[in-house]
Design a protein around this motif. Structure first.
Motif, PDB file in Angstrom:
ATOM      1  N   GLY A   1       0.646  -1.129  -0.002  1.00 19.93           N
ATOM      2  CA  GLY A   1       0.265  -0.004  -0.853  1.00 19.93           C
ATOM      3  C   GLY A   1       1.185   1.915  -0.296  1.00 19.93           C
ATOM      4  N   ASN A   2       0.252   2.515   0.701  1.00 25.28           N
ATOM      5  CA  ASN A   2       1.085   4.088   0.345  1.00 25.28           C
ATOM      6  C   ASN A   2       2.241   4.263   0.925  1.00 25.28           C
ATOM      7  OD1 ASN A   2      -1.079   4.984  -0.497  1.00 25.28           O
ATOM      8  ND2 ASN A   2      -2.120   5.087   1.818  1.00 25.28           N
ATOM      9  N   MET A   3       2.761   2.411   2.360  1.00 25.03           N
ATOM     10  CA  MET A   3       4.107   2.335   2.622  1.00 25.03           C
ATOM     11  C   MET A   3       4.964   1.054   1.960  1.00 25.03           C
ATOM     12  SD  MET A   3       3.951   4.542   5.147  1.00 25.03           S
ATOM     13  CE  MET A   3       5.929   4.260   6.024  1.00 25.03           C
TER      14      MET A   3
ATOM     15  N   ASP B   1      -0.217  -8.509  -2.806  1.00 30.88           N
ATOM     16  CA  ASP B   1      -1.390  -7.714  -1.458  1.00 30.88           C
ATOM     17  C   ASP B   1      -2.912  -8.276  -2.705  1.00 30.88           C
ATOM     18  OD1 ASP B   1      -1.266  -4.305  -0.674  1.00 30.88           O
ATOM     19  OD2 ASP B   1      -3.364  -5.071  -1.455  1.00 30.88           O
ATOM     20  N   LEU B   2      -4.013  -7.866  -1.500  1.00 32.22           N
ATOM     21  CA  LEU B   2      -5.407  -8.382  -2.079  1.00 32.22           C
ATOM     22  C   LEU B   2      -5.672  -7.094  -3.186  1.00 32.22           C
ATOM     23  CD1 LEU B   2      -6.248  -8.920   1.187  1.00 32.22           C
ATOM     24  CD2 LEU B   2      -6.218 -10.861  -0.002  1.00 32.22           C
TER      25      LEU B   2
ATOM     26  N   MET C   1       3.701  -5.119   5.553  1.00 26.84           N
ATOM     27  CA  MET C   1       3.265  -4.065   5.470  1.00 26.84           C
ATOM     28  C   MET C   1       1.842  -3.765   5.207  1.00 26.84           C
ATOM     29  SD  MET C   1       4.941  -1.495   7.514  1.00 26.84           S
ATOM     30  CE  MET C   1       5.061   0.189   7.134  1.00 26.84           C
ATOM     31  N   LEU C   2       1.320  -4.144   7.228  1.00 28.25           N
ATOM     32  CA  LEU C   2      -0.574  -4.452   6.440  1.00 28.25           C
ATOM     33  C   LEU C   2      -1.300  -3.360   7.955  1.00 28.25           C
ATOM     34  CD1 LEU C   2      -0.165  -8.310   5.875  1.00 28.25           C
ATOM     35  CD2 LEU C   2      -0.585  -7.331   5.202  1.00 28.25           C
ATOM     36  N   PRO C   3      -2.079  -3.633   7.690  1.00 24.18           N
ATOM     37  CA  PRO C   3      -2.858  -2.303   8.147  1.00 24.18           C
ATOM     38  C   PRO C   3      -2.701  -2.406   9.582  1.00 24.18           C
ATOM     39  CG  PRO C   3      -4.289  -3.130   6.242  1.00 24.18           C
ATOM     40  CD  PRO C   3      -3.353  -4.187   6.720  1.00 24.18           C
TER      41      PRO C   3
ATOM     42  N   HIS D   1      -4.126  -9.206  10.963  1.00 27.00           N
ATOM     43  CA  HIS D   1      -4.033  -9.423   9.376  1.00 27.00           C
ATOM     44  C   HIS D   1      -2.292 -10.157   8.742  1.00 27.00           C
ATOM     45  CE1 HIS D   1      -6.474  -5.434   8.352  1.00 27.00           C
ATOM     46  NE2 HIS D   1      -7.520  -6.389   7.712  1.00 27.00           N
TER      47      HIS D   1
ATOM     48  N   VAL E   1      -2.436 -13.353   7.964  1.00 29.50           N
ATOM     49  CA  VAL E   1      -1.479 -13.778   6.800  1.00 29.50           C
ATOM     50  C   VAL E   1       0.112 -14.794   6.808  1.00 29.50           C
ATOM     51  CG1 VAL E   1      -2.166 -11.898   5.225  1.00 29.50           C
ATOM     52  CG2 VAL E   1       0.680 -12.163   6.509  1.00 29.50           C
TER      53      VAL E   1
ATOM     54  N   THR F   1       2.058  -0.962  12.306  1.00 25.11           N
ATOM     55  CA  THR F   1       2.391  -0.880  13.263  1.00 25.11           C
ATOM     56  C   THR F   1       1.115  -1.665  14.108  1.00 25.11           C
ATOM     57  OG1 THR F   1       2.672   1.259  12.742  1.00 25.11           O
ATOM     58  CG2 THR F   1       1.493   1.387  14.695  1.00 25.11           C
TER      59      THR F   1
ATOM     60  N   GLY G   1       6.557   8.399   7.815  1.00 23.30           N
ATOM     61  CA  GLY G   1       5.241   8.386   6.763  1.00 23.30           C
ATOM     62  C   GLY G   1       5.326   8.147   5.743  1.00 23.30           C
TER      63      GLY G   1
ATOM     64  N   LEU H   1      -5.409   7.332  11.252  1.00 26.46           N
ATOM     65  CA  LEU H   1      -3.478   6.248  11.677  1.00 26.46           C
ATOM     66  C   LEU H   1      -3.180   7.605  13.110  1.00 26.46           C
ATOM     67  CD1 LEU H   1      -1.347   6.381   8.406  1.00 26.46           C
ATOM     68  CD2 LEU H   1      -2.637   4.766   9.299  1.00 26.46           C
TER      69      LEU H   1
ATOM     70  N   LYS I   1      -5.463   5.046  15.255  1.00 27.01           N
ATOM     71  CA  LYS I   1      -5.377   4.056  15.433  1.00 27.01           C
ATOM     72  C   LYS I   1      -4.403   3.682  16.293  1.00 27.01           C
ATOM     73  CE  LYS I   1      -2.701   0.140  12.869  1.00 27.01           C
ATOM     74  NZ  LYS I   1      -1.463   0.468  12.130  1.00 27.01           N
TER      75      LYS I   1
HETATM   76  P1  NAD Z   1      -2.304   0.641   3.192  1.00 30.74           P
HETATM   77  O1  NAD Z   1      -3.728   0.374   3.809  1.00 30.74           O
HETATM   78  O2  NAD Z   1      -2.335   2.000   2.480  1.00 30.74           O
HETATM   79  O3  NAD Z   1      -1.371  -0.703   2.785  1.00 30.74           O
HETATM   80  C1  NAD Z   1      -1.543  -1.922   3.409  1.00 30.74           C
HETATM   81  C2  NAD Z   1      -1.752  -2.947   2.148  1.00 30.74           C
HETATM   82  O4  NAD Z   1      -1.963  -4.023   2.901  1.00 30.74           O
HETATM   83  C3  NAD Z   1      -2.862  -2.740   1.150  1.00 30.74           C
HETATM   84  O5  NAD Z   1      -2.337  -2.127  -0.385  1.00 30.74           O
HETATM   85  C4  NAD Z   1      -4.484  -3.491   2.017  1.00 30.74           C
HETATM   86  O6  NAD Z   1      -5.038  -3.786  -0.057  1.00 30.74           O
HETATM   87  C5  NAD Z   1      -2.707  -4.285   2.127  1.00 30.74           C
HETATM   88  N1  NAD Z   1      -4.009  -6.101   2.426  1.00 30.74           N
HETATM   89  C6  NAD Z   1      -4.442  -6.041   3.519  1.00 30.74           C
HETATM   90  N2  NAD Z   1      -4.638  -7.449   3.837  1.00 30.74           N
HETATM   91  C7  NAD Z   1      -3.895  -8.008   2.775  1.00 30.74           C
HETATM   92  C8  NAD Z   1      -3.622  -9.508   3.296  1.00 30.74           C
HETATM   93  N3  NAD Z   1      -4.058 -10.396   3.811  1.00 30.74           N
HETATM   94  N4  NAD Z   1      -3.538  -9.854   2.148  1.00 30.74           N
HETATM   95  C9  NAD Z   1      -2.586  -8.717   1.635  1.00 30.74           C
HETATM   96  N5  NAD Z   1      -2.575  -7.097   1.274  1.00 30.74           N
HETATM   97  C10 NAD Z   1      -3.019  -7.330   1.984  1.00 30.74           C
HETATM   98  O7  NAD Z   1      -1.728   1.024   4.490  1.00 30.74           O
HETATM   99  P2  NAD Z   1      -0.590   1.668   4.891  1.00 30.74           P
HETATM  100  O8  NAD Z   1      -0.322   3.452   4.806  1.00 30.74           O
HETATM  101  O9  NAD Z   1       0.832   1.674   3.761  1.00 30.74           O
HETATM  102  O10 NAD Z   1      -0.119   1.675   6.656  1.00 30.74           O
HETATM  103  C11 NAD Z   1       0.532  -0.255   6.303  1.00 30.74           C
HETATM  104  C12 NAD Z   1       1.295   0.192   7.902  1.00 30.74           C
HETATM  105  O11 NAD Z   1       1.996   1.025   8.268  1.00 30.74           O
HETATM  106  C13 NAD Z   1      -0.136  -0.267   8.919  1.00 30.74           C
HETATM  107  O12 NAD Z   1       0.208  -1.090   9.611  1.00 30.74           O
HETATM  108  C14 NAD Z   1       0.152   1.987   9.206  1.00 30.74           C
HETATM  109  O13 NAD Z   1      -0.370   2.140  10.870  1.00 30.74           O
HETATM  110  C15 NAD Z   1       2.340   1.695   9.280  1.00 30.74           C
HETATM  111  N6  NAD Z   1       2.199   2.946   8.947  1.00 30.74           N
HETATM  112  C16 NAD Z   1       1.903   4.322   8.389  1.00 30.74           C
HETATM  113  C17 NAD Z   1       2.549   4.973   8.241  1.00 30.74           C
HETATM  114  C18 NAD Z   1       1.280   6.373   7.264  1.00 30.74           C
HETATM  115  O14 NAD Z   1       2.019   7.609   7.040  1.00 30.74           O
HETATM  116  N7  NAD Z   1       0.781   5.626   6.135  1.00 30.74           N
HETATM  117  C19 NAD Z   1       3.187   5.902   8.903  1.00 30.74           C
HETATM  118  C20 NAD Z   1       4.160   5.127   9.745  1.00 30.74           C
HETATM  119  C21 NAD Z   1       3.513   3.308   9.837  1.00 30.74           C
END
Ligand code: NAD
Length: 297
Positions: free
Chosen positions: A10-12, A31-32, A64-66, A70, A74, A96, A124, A243, A246
């Protein structure tokens, strides 16, 4: 060069995985989400059909999952990544998640002979893109030593915080400080406005006095004093309120399990829940200053 599995693009995860391919590693991703998979191909990743398929091909697997469910979902079970991986595979979870699930992840990995590290990040999406993340790590010294060269391709500071779960503990303690201090700085700016102080005057004093903190000097919640802060772009994240909420909820779960008194953490979680409940989940968390201002007479 290693074959690195990456689950959660995802984003990270997308940009983090991309930095591994840029360094010459083969990265196999899963990824899903179809859009995440399309972006991953554009970034030079190979795709696998499932988390288990990733693990079967990889020397190292990064998740790197939500959330914790999750990650444990997996990794464990007969169709999970642990069962499919070669014995001794290094699993790094950079999501996280709650400390309890982090410990369950380590216990399940060790039960089948794998090596595991929790390594949540701060910095981030821009830190993920620029490979400037901070990694907070929990696990054995051997797991940390094995992971360090890989983490160094995605981050600039890597800290070994202790045994399994210690990285998650450090992450939620840090973000509890951040949530509380952002509210404190916001309240001070709103009080200053009511007292006729300019934003710049309060910034100039507090940023060089005992009120100094990251929420003020790097991420100032009012426009002007710090031109790069989200306040100057209508609170587009950055780090979203969702976030932050969370992480504050995770801190409160951990405090409740551990019996720690965190009254300001609890209050901050309540204020961010109210802020999110009014349609602000996607706003930067520093936008809480507007919520505070809206409540002043
Ligand atoms: P996101 O929602 O953009 O990405 C998560 C990805 O996981 C998604 O693409 C989703 O489709 C995938 N996913 C979910 N379940 C799945 C599964 N069973 N199998 C395969 N893929 C699966 O979230 P993000 O922003 O990338 O954040 C990821 C983690 O990093 C979170 O735990 C978040 O708290 C942490 N984080 C995010 C930030 C930020 O600024 N975005 C900063 C620090 C930490």
């Amino acid at each position: 060069m290693a074959t690195i599995g990456f689950i959660g693009l995802g984003n990270m995860g997308g940009p983090m995985a991309s930095n591994l391919t840029k360094a010459g590693h083969t990265v196999v991703g899963y990824d899903l989400s179809l859009s995440a998979l399309d972006a991953a191909v554009a970034r030079g990743l190979k795709l696998a059909g499932s988390a288990a398929d990733v693990a079967a091909q990889a020397d190292v697997v990064i998740t790197m999952l939500p959330s914790g469910r999750h990650v444990v979902g997996v990794a464990t079970g007969p169709d999970g990544a642990f069962a499919a991986a070669r014995k001794g595979t290094l699993f790094i979870d950079s999501s996280t998640i709650d400390v309890e699930n982090a410990r369950a992840f380590h216990a399940a990995a060790q039960a089948v002979g794998h090596v595991s590290l929790d390594a949540p990040v701060s910095g981030g999406v821009s830190g993920a893109e620029g490979a400037t993340l901070t990694f907070m790590c929990g696990g054995s010294p051997e797991a940390f030593a094995a992971a360090q060269p890989i983490l160094a391709l995605m981050g600039k500071k890597i800290v070994h915080c202790g045994d399994g779960g210690a990285g998650q503990a450090a992450k939620i303690c840090n973000n509890m400080i951040l949530g509380i201090s952002m509210i404190a700085v916001s309240e001070a700016f709103v009080l200053g406005e009511k007292l006729g102080l300019s934003h710049q005057a309060l910034f100039d004093v507090a940023s060089t006095s005992s009120g100094q903190c990251w929420a003020l000097t790097t991420y100032c919640p009012v426009p002007g004093p710090v031109p790069t802060s989200p306040a100057n772009r209508d609170y587009q994240p950055g780090f979203s309120a969702a976030l932050m909420l969370k992480d504050l909820k995770l801190s409160q779960e951990a405090a409740s399990h551990a019996g720690a008194a965190t009254p300001l953490g609890a209050t901050a979680a309540g204020l961010y829940a109210a802020f999110e409940g009014e349609g602000n989940a996607g706003k930067d968390f520093s936008g809480i200053v507007e919520w505070v201002r809206a409540r002043t007479k």
